[in-house]
Design an enzyme around this catalytic site. Sequence first.
Site, PDB file in Angstrom:
ATOM      1  CG  HIS A  12      -1.984   1.052   1.181  1.00  0.00           C
ATOM      2  ND1 HIS A  12      -3.331   0.759   1.151  1.00  0.00           N
ATOM      3  CD2 HIS A  12      -1.907   2.406   1.140  1.00  0.00           C
ATOM      4  CE1 HIS A  12      -4.030   1.882   1.114  1.00  0.00           C
ATOM      5  NE2 HIS A  12      -3.173   2.900   1.104  1.00  0.00           N
ATOM      6  CG  HIS A  14      -1.353   6.423  -2.109  1.00  0.00           C
ATOM      7  ND1 HIS A  14      -2.523   6.423  -2.838  1.00  0.00           N
ATOM      8  CD2 HIS A  14      -1.653   5.843  -0.915  1.00  0.00           C
ATOM      9  CE1 HIS A  14      -3.492   5.872  -2.116  1.00  0.00           C
ATOM     10  NE2 HIS A  14      -2.990   5.513  -0.941  1.00  0.00           N
ATOM     11  CG  ASP A  16      -0.399  10.997  -5.704  1.00  0.00           C
ATOM     12  OD1 ASP A  16      -0.326  10.018  -4.938  1.00  0.00           O
ATOM     13  OD2 ASP A  16      -1.489  11.493  -6.050  1.00  0.00           O
ATOM     14  CG  HIS A 196      -7.888   3.701   0.351  1.00  0.00           C
ATOM     15  ND1 HIS A 196      -7.455   3.254  -0.866  1.00  0.00           N
ATOM     16  CD2 HIS A 196      -6.829   4.342   0.920  1.00  0.00           C
ATOM     17  CE1 HIS A 196      -6.182   3.606  -1.033  1.00  0.00           C
ATOM     18  NE2 HIS A 196      -5.776   4.264   0.039  1.00  0.00           N
ATOM     19  CD  GLU A 199      -7.137   6.441   5.634  1.00  0.00           C
ATOM     20  OE1 GLU A 199      -6.035   6.992   5.767  1.00  0.00           O
ATOM     21  OE2 GLU A 199      -7.722   6.341   4.537  1.00  0.00           O
ATOM     22  CG  ASP A 277      -1.031   5.740   3.253  1.00  0.00           C
ATOM     23  OD1 ASP A 277      -1.477   5.448   2.125  1.00  0.00           O
ATOM     24  OD2 ASP A 277      -1.668   6.429   4.064  1.00  0.00           O
TER      25      ASP A 277
END
Length: 332
Positions: A12, A14, A16, A196, A199, A277
Amino acid sequence: MDFLALPKIDLHCHLDGSVRPDTIIDLAKQYNIELPEDRDAVVQSLTVPEDCKNLDEYLACFSLPLQVMQTEEAIERISFELYEDAALENVKYLEVRFAPILHVNKGLSLDTIIASAVKGMKRAEEKYDIKGNYIMSVLRMFPKDSIKDVIDAGQPYLGKGVVAFDIAGGEKPGFCAEFPEYTQYALEKGYRITVHAGEQWHGQNVYDAVTMLDAERIGHGVHIQGNEDAYNIVKEKQVALETCPTSNVQTKCIHQFSDHPIAEFKKDGIVVTINTDNRTVSNTTMTNEVKRVCETFGLTKEDYVEIYKYSVESAFASDEVKQHLMGFVEQI
């Protein structure tokens, strides 16, 4: 344990949220994008503040990276560098997710965007001892008519660098009811599904993601605590939780690191994995995440082996790659 030397898997992460600050500066200068006054200010704008109030403030850190990630060259370079950074800390397998629709502002096609990301990953795979795959994300607030476009654009790359479909973004109760049509469409095209959910306090979303959206994995999922239906279905179906402990504390999902339920979940037979993350936004690495989890909760080498194996089994990788990853267990 030598945490840097440990073989690691990140499911997991990202794209960006994991851009090198110096790359942002370099690309912003090339593209005449206005930057904060000095490097420290740039880093500050890319990294979540210590006193981050919530997920929305956390997500504000993505603004500058997305401004520079609007060309083939930038996307390919940033993809390569993320896999390079991971490989240099002994991450053996990395699944990176991103939302192609966020990179069309300068006219790039979805195909070009996806091809550029995959190309950067493949270049890193050739140079380093790392394997990878991409996950196509859509944000919950996207216009619905763009979602199938993303799924269609990623389809030619399935099995060639793209493996799964993900729903991300700010979480609201009951969001899953809006998406069965799209996850079903993705499944029919051959995608795996991760969502997702759980959370931001809404444990019911996890139950819905599994039952309504056919999610095989859940991004975060920490708030199955306190929701019996969600907890039980995750445990019974062995749905893997992609936990991101540092991020969960920063976004105020969890009050403090020692309150994170990862160790408790593991003890109770829930499939947990450790992930970053966003390496830049959260100012973290896989080495840091594994070290903090093991030291905070007193996990042994045997515990880590179990979590590593969970990550291998839960990866959206080919059987051949999974076999390769299992070969690193003896190095732990």
